[in-house]
Write an enzyme that holds these catalytic residues in place. Structure first.
Site, PDB file in Angstrom:
ATOM      1  N   GLY A 172       3.586  -4.586   4.325  1.00 23.77           N
ATOM      2  CA  GLY A 172       4.993  -5.179   4.049  1.00 23.77           C
ATOM      3  C   GLY A 172       5.297  -6.472   4.610  1.00 23.77           C
ATOM      4  O   GLY A 172       5.978  -7.168   4.052  1.00 23.77           O
ATOM      5  N   HIS A 202       0.892  -1.210  -0.027  1.00 24.38           N
ATOM      6  CA  HIS A 202       0.039  -0.200  -0.025  1.00 24.38           C
ATOM      7  C   HIS A 202       0.806   1.382  -0.067  1.00 24.38           C
ATOM      8  O   HIS A 202       1.763   1.320   0.487  1.00 24.38           O
ATOM      9  CB  HIS A 202      -0.884   0.041   1.263  1.00 24.38           C
ATOM     10  CG  HIS A 202      -0.121  -0.056   2.561  1.00 24.38           C
ATOM     11  ND1 HIS A 202       0.251   1.163   3.134  1.00 24.38           N
ATOM     12  CD2 HIS A 202       0.097  -0.880   3.449  1.00 24.38           C
ATOM     13  CE1 HIS A 202       0.975   1.053   4.142  1.00 24.38           C
ATOM     14  NE2 HIS A 202       0.876  -0.508   4.411  1.00 24.38           N
ATOM     15  N   TYR A 237       0.889  -6.154  15.510  1.00 22.17           N
ATOM     16  CA  TYR A 237       2.114  -5.795  16.158  1.00 22.17           C
ATOM     17  C   TYR A 237       1.513  -5.894  17.745  1.00 22.17           C
ATOM     18  O   TYR A 237       2.330  -5.273  18.640  1.00 22.17           O
ATOM     19  CB  TYR A 237       2.481  -4.239  15.934  1.00 22.17           C
ATOM     20  CG  TYR A 237       3.491  -4.248  14.577  1.00 22.17           C
ATOM     21  CD1 TYR A 237       4.759  -4.807  15.120  1.00 22.17           C
ATOM     22  CD2 TYR A 237       3.163  -4.189  13.554  1.00 22.17           C
ATOM     23  CE1 TYR A 237       5.662  -4.956  13.941  1.00 22.17           C
ATOM     24  CE2 TYR A 237       4.160  -4.260  12.558  1.00 22.17           C
ATOM     25  CZ  TYR A 237       5.383  -4.497  12.628  1.00 22.17           C
ATOM     26  OH  TYR A 237       6.239  -4.790  11.727  1.00 22.17           O
ATOM     27  N   GLU A 288      -1.807  -6.874   7.228  1.00 19.20           N
ATOM     28  CA  GLU A 288      -0.651  -6.690   8.146  1.00 19.20           C
ATOM     29  C   GLU A 288      -0.209  -7.603   9.299  1.00 19.20           C
ATOM     30  O   GLU A 288      -0.955  -7.961   9.762  1.00 19.20           O
ATOM     31  CB  GLU A 288      -0.366  -5.180   8.344  1.00 19.20           C
ATOM     32  CG  GLU A 288       1.148  -4.726   9.003  1.00 19.20           C
ATOM     33  CD  GLU A 288       2.325  -5.211   8.059  1.00 19.20           C
ATOM     34  OE1 GLU A 288       2.430  -6.309   8.027  1.00 19.20           O
ATOM     35  OE2 GLU A 288       3.075  -4.121   7.730  1.00 19.20           O
ATOM     36  N   LYS A 322       7.549   4.542  16.956  1.00 25.92           N
ATOM     37  CA  LYS A 322       8.854   3.516  16.950  1.00 25.92           C
ATOM     38  C   LYS A 322      10.251   4.220  17.830  1.00 25.92           C
ATOM     39  O   LYS A 322      10.778   3.435  18.434  1.00 25.92           O
ATOM     40  CB  LYS A 322       9.297   3.349  15.732  1.00 25.92           C
ATOM     41  CG  LYS A 322       8.297   2.460  15.046  1.00 25.92           C
ATOM     42  CD  LYS A 322       8.277   2.148  13.596  1.00 25.92           C
ATOM     43  CE  LYS A 322       7.326   1.643  12.845  1.00 25.92           C
ATOM     44  NZ  LYS A 322       7.226   1.120  11.504  1.00 25.92           N
ATOM     45  N   ALA A 331      -0.762   7.160   7.117  1.00 24.63           N
ATOM     46  CA  ALA A 331      -0.832   8.215   8.068  1.00 24.63           C
ATOM     47  C   ALA A 331       0.314   7.903   9.140  1.00 24.63           C
ATOM     48  O   ALA A 331       0.955   8.656   9.579  1.00 24.63           O
ATOM     49  CB  ALA A 331      -2.098   8.670   8.544  1.00 24.63           C
ATOM     50  N   ARG A 375      10.796  -6.144  16.187  1.00 26.81           N
ATOM     51  CA  ARG A 375      10.486  -5.799  14.741  1.00 26.81           C
ATOM     52  C   ARG A 375      11.116  -6.657  13.625  1.00 26.81           C
ATOM     53  O   ARG A 375      10.379  -6.998  12.519  1.00 26.81           O
ATOM     54  CB  ARG A 375      11.066  -4.385  14.428  1.00 26.81           C
ATOM     55  CG  ARG A 375      10.298  -3.175  15.169  1.00 26.81           C
ATOM     56  CD  ARG A 375      10.783  -1.893  14.750  1.00 26.81           C
ATOM     57  NE  ARG A 375      10.404  -1.729  13.163  1.00 26.81           N
ATOM     58  CZ  ARG A 375      10.868  -0.809  12.437  1.00 26.81           C
ATOM     59  NH1 ARG A 375      12.124  -0.006  12.759  1.00 26.81           N
ATOM     60  NH2 ARG A 375      10.665  -0.589  11.084  1.00 26.81           N
ATOM     61  N   ARG A 376      12.249  -7.481  14.020  1.00 28.53           N
ATOM     62  CA  ARG A 376      13.037  -7.825  13.086  1.00 28.53           C
ATOM     63  C   ARG A 376      13.467  -9.322  13.185  1.00 28.53           C
ATOM     64  O   ARG A 376      14.087  -9.836  12.334  1.00 28.53           O
ATOM     65  CB  ARG A 376      14.279  -7.289  12.627  1.00 28.53           C
ATOM     66  CG  ARG A 376      14.040  -5.593  12.248  1.00 28.53           C
ATOM     67  CD  ARG A 376      13.732  -5.849  10.808  1.00 28.53           C
ATOM     68  NE  ARG A 376      13.410  -4.639  10.153  1.00 28.53           N
ATOM     69  CZ  ARG A 376      12.956  -4.432   8.865  1.00 28.53           C
ATOM     70  NH1 ARG A 376      12.048  -5.419   8.582  1.00 28.53           N
ATOM     71  NH2 ARG A 376      13.108  -3.111   8.452  1.00 28.53           N
TER      72      ARG A 376
END
Length: 228
Positions: A180, A9, A90, A87, A98, A13, A114-115
C-alpha cells in the site's frame, strides 16, 4: 508508449486480522490467493504482457506476483526483488490490532501515526518479537526502526530512478507487485499528488492499476484495469 502496472499484494493474514504489518512477513489468505489469480487472469484477458517484473522482499508481494504471472502463463519472466519496495515500517505498532491500538492511544493519535505524511509511529525496540536484525534477507541493510510515508518515499524513489525508470524508457513493459505505502510513493510521484492528499489515497488489494506513460514517463492516464 511505456506501460506500467502496479499491484498491491492480495489480502494477507494480518489484513484480515486488522493488524499493523509493515516489514513483518505474513502470508496471503485464501482470499488473497484468489485476488492474485484473478488479477493475472484479468491482465491476460485484457491483453497485457510484460518484459520485466519487480517486487519487494516480502512473501505476500512475491506470492501475489508469482500467482498472477502463473495465471498469465508468464512465470518465466525476469523478476527483481528489492527491500526498497517493502511496505512502510510501522515501528512499535507492528503486530498490534488497529482497534486495540486506538483504544489504548486514542483514535486521534493513531490517525496521526497512520495518515500523517511525515510523523512516524514509535520506534520498534530492538530484541523484541518483531526485530528483523537476524533475518538473513536483510543482511547488510540498515533496517529502519520506524518510518513515515515521507521516509518510505525517500527509499522508493531512488530505486525507481535507478532501476525501474530506465526499463520503462527503454520500452519495456513493467509490472510491480508491492504494498500500500510503497505503491503510494510511486503514485504520488507519477501523478503529482500533494503531500496532504496522498495519505488518503486507498489502494485496494489485488487490483491492477495501469499507467499509460509518455516517453519521458509523465503520466497520460491512470486507471484500475477492472474499470476499462
Amino acid at each position: 508508449m511505456p506501460t506500467l502496472v502496479l499491484i498491491r499484494h492480495g489480502q494477507s493474514a494480518w489484513n484480515l486480522e486488522n493488524r499493523f504489518t509493515g516489514w513483518w512477513d505474513v502470508n496471503l489468505t485464501d482470499q488473497g490467493i484468489a485476488e492474485a489469480k484473478a488479477a493475472g487472469e484479468l491482465m491476460a484477458a485484457k491483453g497485457l504482457d510484460f518484459d520485466q517484473c519487480y517486487t519487494s522482499f516480502q512473501t505476500r508481494a512475491i506470492k501475489t506476483l508469482n500467482i498472477a504471472l502463473e495465471a498469465m502463463g508468464r512465470l518465466w519472466l525476469p523478476v527483481e526483488k528489492d527491500w526498497r519496495l517493502n511496505e512502510r515500517h510501522y515501528g512499535g505498532l507492528t503486530g498490534l490490532n488497529k482497534a486495540e491500538t486506538a483504544a489504548r492511544h486514542g483514535d486521534a493519535q493513531v490517525k496521526v501515526w497512520r495518515r500523517s505524511f511525515d510523523i512516524p509511529p514509535p520506534v520498534l525496540e530492538p530484541g523484541g518479537e518483531f526485530d528483523l536484525s537476524k533475518d538473513r534477507r536483510y543482511a547488510g541493510i540498515a533496517i529502519p526502526s520506524t518510518e513515515s510515508l515521507k521516509d518510505t518515499i525517500a527509499r522508493v524513489l531512488p530505486y525507481w530512478e535507478e532501476r525501474i525508470a530506465p526499463d520503462l524508457k527503454a520500452g519495456k513493459r513493467v509490472v510491480i507487485s508491492a504494498h500500500g505505502n510503497s505503491l503510494r510513493a510511486l503514485v504520488k510521484h507519477l501523478s503529482h499528488i500533494p503531500d496532504d492528499e496522498i495519505t488518503e489515497l486507498e489502494i485496494p488489494t489485488g487490483q491492477p492499476i495501469v499507467y499509460e506513460l509518455a516517453d519521458d514517463l509523465t503520466a497520460r492516464d491512470r486507471y484500475y484495469l477492472s474499470e476499462r
